[in-house]
Design a protein around this motif. Structure first.
Motif, PDB file in Angstrom:
ATOM      1  N   VAL A 115      19.836  36.967   4.286  1.00  0.00           N
ATOM      2  CA  VAL A 115      18.384  36.933   4.479  1.00  0.00           C
ATOM      3  C   VAL A 115      17.673  37.355   3.203  1.00  0.00           C
ATOM      4  N   LEU A 116      16.649  36.589   2.834  1.00  0.00           N
ATOM      5  CA  LEU A 116      15.836  36.876   1.658  1.00  0.00           C
ATOM      6  C   LEU A 116      14.367  36.844   2.048  1.00  0.00           C
ATOM      7  N   ASP A 117      13.588  37.765   1.510  1.00  0.00           N
ATOM      8  CA  ASP A 117      12.140  37.781   1.739  1.00  0.00           C
ATOM      9  C   ASP A 117      11.394  37.517   0.436  1.00  0.00           C
ATOM     10  N   LYS A 118      10.244  36.915   0.560  1.00  0.00           N
ATOM     11  CA  LYS A 118       9.406  36.602  -0.597  1.00  0.00           C
ATOM     12  C   LYS A 118       9.068  37.866  -1.385  1.00  0.00           C
ATOM     13  N   PHE A 119       9.212  37.801  -2.706  1.00  0.00           N
ATOM     14  CA  PHE A 119       8.868  38.921  -3.580  1.00  0.00           C
ATOM     15  C   PHE A 119       7.453  38.680  -4.093  1.00  0.00           C
ATOM     16  N   THR A 120       6.520  39.421  -3.535  1.00  0.00           N
ATOM     17  CA  THR A 120       5.102  39.146  -3.807  1.00  0.00           C
ATOM     18  C   THR A 120       4.688  39.464  -5.242  1.00  0.00           C
ATOM     19  N   ASP A 121       5.471  40.279  -5.950  1.00  0.00           N
ATOM     20  CA  ASP A 121       5.123  40.628  -7.328  1.00  0.00           C
ATOM     21  C   ASP A 121       5.709  39.654  -8.355  1.00  0.00           C
ATOM     22  N   TYR A 122       6.407  38.618  -7.886  1.00  0.00           N
ATOM     23  CA  TYR A 122       6.965  37.649  -8.830  1.00  0.00           C
ATOM     24  C   TYR A 122       5.850  36.788  -9.416  1.00  0.00           C
ATOM     25  N   LYS A 123       5.903  36.582 -10.718  1.00  0.00           N
ATOM     26  CA  LYS A 123       4.904  35.756 -11.409  1.00  0.00           C
ATOM     27  C   LYS A 123       5.584  34.507 -11.967  1.00  0.00           C
ATOM     28  N   PRO A 124       5.390  33.370 -11.309  1.00  0.00           N
ATOM     29  CA  PRO A 124       6.047  32.142 -11.780  1.00  0.00           C
ATOM     30  C   PRO A 124       5.435  31.635 -13.081  1.00  0.00           C
ATOM     31  N   ARG A 125       6.183  30.863 -13.810  1.00  0.00           N
ATOM     32  CA  ARG A 125       5.662  30.218 -15.005  1.00  0.00           C
ATOM     33  C   ARG A 125       4.639  29.164 -14.606  1.00  0.00           C
ATOM     34  N   SER A 126       3.859  28.706 -15.581  1.00  0.00           N
ATOM     35  CA  SER A 126       2.806  27.730 -15.305  1.00  0.00           C
ATOM     36  C   SER A 126       3.317  26.288 -15.334  1.00  0.00           C
ATOM     37  N   GLU A 127       4.457  26.060 -16.016  1.00  0.00           N
ATOM     38  CA  GLU A 127       4.976  24.701 -16.118  1.00  0.00           C
ATOM     39  C   GLU A 127       5.515  24.225 -14.766  1.00  0.00           C
ATOM     40  N   PRO A 128       5.451  22.936 -14.466  1.00  0.00           N
ATOM     41  CA  PRO A 128       6.001  22.433 -13.197  1.00  0.00           C
ATOM     42  C   PRO A 128       7.519  22.616 -13.165  1.00  0.00           C
ATOM     43  N   PRO A 129       8.107  22.775 -11.985  1.00  0.00           N
ATOM     44  CA  PRO A 129       9.562  22.949 -11.898  1.00  0.00           C
ATOM     45  C   PRO A 129      10.303  21.688 -12.324  1.00  0.00           C
ATOM     46  N   ASN A 130      11.356  21.878 -13.087  1.00  0.00           N
ATOM     47  CA  ASN A 130      12.190  20.770 -13.550  1.00  0.00           C
ATOM     48  C   ASN A 130      13.610  21.302 -13.669  1.00  0.00           C
ATOM     49  N   TRP A 131      14.503  20.870 -12.767  1.00  0.00           N
ATOM     50  CA  TRP A 131      15.801  21.501 -12.618  1.00  0.00           C
ATOM     51  C   TRP A 131      15.573  23.006 -12.464  1.00  0.00           C
ATOM     52  N   ALA A 132      16.269  23.831 -13.253  1.00  0.00           N
ATOM     53  CA  ALA A 132      16.112  25.278 -13.082  1.00  0.00           C
ATOM     54  C   ALA A 132      14.971  25.848 -13.917  1.00  0.00           C
ATOM     55  N   SER A 133      14.282  25.006 -14.678  1.00  0.00           N
ATOM     56  CA  SER A 133      13.207  25.485 -15.545  1.00  0.00           C
ATOM     57  C   SER A 133      11.856  25.389 -14.837  1.00  0.00           C
ATOM     58  N   GLY A 134      10.850  26.025 -15.440  1.00  0.00           N
ATOM     59  CA  GLY A 134       9.485  25.940 -14.920  1.00  0.00           C
ATOM     60  C   GLY A 134       9.208  26.902 -13.782  1.00  0.00           C
ATOM     61  N   ALA A 135       8.154  26.589 -13.023  1.00  0.00           N
ATOM     62  CA  ALA A 135       7.671  27.492 -11.973  1.00  0.00           C
ATOM     63  C   ALA A 135       8.652  27.601 -10.816  1.00  0.00           C
ATOM     64  N   LYS A 136       8.911  28.842 -10.408  1.00  0.00           N
ATOM     65  CA  LYS A 136       9.690  29.114  -9.206  1.00  0.00           C
ATOM     66  C   LYS A 136       8.717  29.715  -8.189  1.00  0.00           C
ATOM     67  N   ILE A 137       8.215  28.883  -7.293  1.00  0.00           N
ATOM     68  CA  ILE A 137       7.170  29.313  -6.365  1.00  0.00           C
ATOM     69  C   ILE A 137       7.764  29.525  -4.974  1.00  0.00           C
ATOM     70  N   ALA A 138       7.625  30.735  -4.466  1.00  0.00           N
ATOM     71  CA  ALA A 138       8.115  31.064  -3.122  1.00  0.00           C
ATOM     72  C   ALA A 138       7.041  30.679  -2.107  1.00  0.00           C
ATOM     73  N   LYS A 139       7.148  29.484  -1.541  1.00  0.00           N
ATOM     74  CA  LYS A 139       6.157  29.013  -0.580  1.00  0.00           C
ATOM     75  C   LYS A 139       6.510  29.409   0.846  1.00  0.00           C
ATOM     76  N   MET A 140       7.741  29.848   1.058  1.00  0.00           N
ATOM     77  CA  MET A 140       8.158  30.332   2.371  1.00  0.00           C
ATOM     78  C   MET A 140       8.278  31.853   2.313  1.00  0.00           C
ATOM     79  N   ASP A 141       7.938  32.519   3.396  1.00  0.00           N
ATOM     80  CA  ASP A 141       8.010  33.976   3.426  1.00  0.00           C
ATOM     81  C   ASP A 141       9.460  34.470   3.495  1.00  0.00           C
ATOM     82  N   ARG A 142      10.331  33.666   4.083  1.00  0.00           N
ATOM     83  CA  ARG A 142      11.714  34.093   4.246  1.00  0.00           C
ATOM     84  C   ARG A 142      12.650  32.887   4.096  1.00  0.00           C
ATOM     85  N   VAL A 143      13.814  33.144   3.517  1.00  0.00           N
ATOM     86  CA  VAL A 143      14.895  32.146   3.456  1.00  0.00           C
ATOM     87  C   VAL A 143      16.124  32.766   4.102  1.00  0.00           C
TER      88      VAL A 143
END
Length: 530
Positions: A209-237
């Motif tokens: 179980v994983l919960d969203k880390f609210t203090d994470y600051k994603p990069r501004s670039e769009p995601p491309n493979w493992a690079s760019g923004a990592k946006i947690a759009k779900m509260d839990r995985v």
């Protein structure tokens, strides 16, 4: 009056309970809407991302941890945790400055010292990291946010190493955790990525179980493979262990899970218009099917025997079964993968069963003792490889002891360097993502320095190691391609390992998911439910 008050209170309690039911149901619905339930092919019990090459552990790592650099779909390294970097004119000194505001999941700031310790630990476990370590004269934290790497001589793959997409990935950890020796698993799972690990809800082999880390600051670039923004759009995985592919597909169609890592081809017809789900290939390069012989134990400590097996392999047979449908596979024999920058046909032996039998006779092989083959029964693709190889060996006159196990048992058993009567083994199969296999430094099965540095199977060949070093110091890409071709020819001559086929496997997800990323690895951020 007392009885009246009793019944009045009871009625009030009952009405309150009934009134609460819709709210409870609503809360459950909201929880389902904000939770992503995922069924990997197998659920690893090892959570330390530096310690294992398990796909589940690697994919989990991309949610929990972050990297200094990350590679895009053009195989170009891009800054990730790094805000900016410089390379000295003599190409010996690299200076990396971290992005401001990075935090660990325990609330502490990410520091350069954390990253130095993490690079060193990863470098003790990974083939590409070990090469980088050989070129390193000094690695230090200049201040809280600045890392300095000084090389002994120019090495053109520094950024490629730190951006490595395949396991073990150079994930960053807090210094106190990264100081754990690479020979031991870490006892805390703390990263700085978009999701944080819930140790209190962990059920080994059953649920992660994983919960969203609210203090994470994603990069501004769009995601491309493992690079760019990592946006947690779900509260839990939630990663869920399920016993077999049929169970996984049934759960997906019923809506009990949202995403499946792999779906065997024979189950694809279940995804019709009424299923509420779809299947799609998310990695165009796919996977390489691998046969690995144990170079420490007879009979495969004999080069002639390994070469005989290489001549007896009909790759079309493996391509026919590894993906469940031949349209998803090709009998690619390129060590570095077909469609990849270093694809080559150098040194590939032709199929000749008569020649293989003659070579075995010349080698005077003792066939009275059965070969111990480790057989991963709960991973359909790997299991199919073992079934084909067993028949190949029987046709050659060998006896085969096919020892079935789940992948987690296999991941431990394959590390045994002892003889077969003490838990060792002779032959095994696995798969690895093609980008992981894609160059002489990232490909773990080409490390030929013997134990303990070589991957399980433990080949030893000084010429291969010399060529890998030559590749690392090559002045340009043209020179690297030439050397990679030499390495493939040598790898086949020594039979370091055998690529059996290259294949893709569809993933599957519910129709209401959006944002699924195309990548060689399973990246579960950026996904949301509509």
């Amino acid at each position: 009056m007392t009885q009246f008050r009793f019944w009045s209170l009871a009625a009030l309690a009952a009405s309150t309970f009934l009134a609460a039911l819709p709210a409870q149901a609503q809360t459950q619905a909201q929880t389902l809407a904000t939770t992503l339930k995922v069924a990997p092919e197998t659920l690893s019990r090892v959570l330390d991302p530096h310690f294992t090459t398990s796909f589940t552990t690697r994919d989990l790592g991309y949610l929990i941890y972050d990297t200094l650099f990350a590679v895009d779909d053009k195989f170009e390294p891009k800054p990730q945790m790094v805000e900016r970097y410089t390379i000295s004119p003599d190409k010996l000194t690299y200076t990396f400055v971290l992005r401001p505001g990075l935090k660990w999941h325990d609330g502490q700031p990410v520091t350069a010292a954390d990253c130095v310790a993490s690079i060193q630990r990863w470098g003790s476990r990974d083939s590409m990291g070990q090469t980088l370590a050989k070129f390193t004269a000094a690695l230090e934290a200049v201040d809280a946010n600045t890392i300095k790497l000084v090389l002994k001589e120019p090495y053109g793959l520094v950024l490629d190493s730190l951006a490595k997409i395949g396991a073990p990935v150079p994930f960053m950890m807090p210094e106190r955790i990264a100081k754990t020796p690479g020979s031991e698993q870490v006892k805390e799972i703390v990263g700085s990525g978009p999701y944080k690990f819930r140790a209190d809800l962990h059920e080994p082999g059953v649920k992660i179980v994983l919960d969203k880390f609210t203090d994470y600051k994603p990069r501004s670039e769009p995601p491309n493979w493992a690079s760019g923004a990592k946006i947690a759009k779900m509260d839990r995985v939630e990663m869920l262990g399920m016993p077999d592919a049929q169970t996984q597909v049934s759960a997906l169609i019923r809506g009990e899970v949202d995403y499946l890592e792999r779906v065997p081809a024979d189950l694809l017809p279940l995804f019709d218009a009424k299923s509420g789900a779809k299947a799609e290939v998310v990695s165009k390069y796919g996977f390489q099917a691998i046969m690995r012989m144990n170079h420490l134990q007879p009979p495969f400590d004999n080069l002639k025997v390994r070469q005989a097996i290489a001549r007896a392999v009909d790759r079309s047979m493996y391509a026919a079964v590894v993906a469940g449908d031949p349209k998803f596979a090709t009998d690619c024999a390129a060590i570095f993968g077909c469609g990849m920058p270093y694809e080559s046909k150098a040194g590939i032996p032709s199929f000749d069963i008569a020649a293989a039998k003659a070579m075995l006779k010349e080698a005077n092989v003792d066939m009275s003792k059965p070969l111990v083959m480790l057989h991963v029964a709960n991973a359909p693709g790997i299991a199919a490889l073992g079934n084909v190889t067993r028949q190949v060996l029987v046709d050659l006159g060998f006896k085969v002891d096919m020892v079935s196990m789940d992948f987690q048992t296999f991941a431990t058993r394959r590390l045994n360097t002892g003889p077969v009567d003490k838990g060792g083994w002779n032959l095994a199969h696995t798969t690895n993502s093609v980008p992981d296999q894609g160059n002489p430094l990232s490909n773990p099965f080409l490390v030929a320095s013997g134990p303990p540095a070589s991957a399980w199977g433990w080949p030893k060949d000084e010429k291969t190691e010399e060529l890998r070093l030559k590749f690392a110091t090559a002045p340009d890409e043209a020179a690297r391609k030439t050397i990679a071709t030499e390495i493939q020819a040598r790898a086949y001559e020594q039979v370091l390992y055998l690529p059996l086929a290259q294949f893709t496997t569809p993933s599957a997800w519910r129709n209401n998911l959006e944002g699924v990323l195309k990548s060689p690895v399973m990246l579960l951020y950026n996904i949301e439910k509509k």
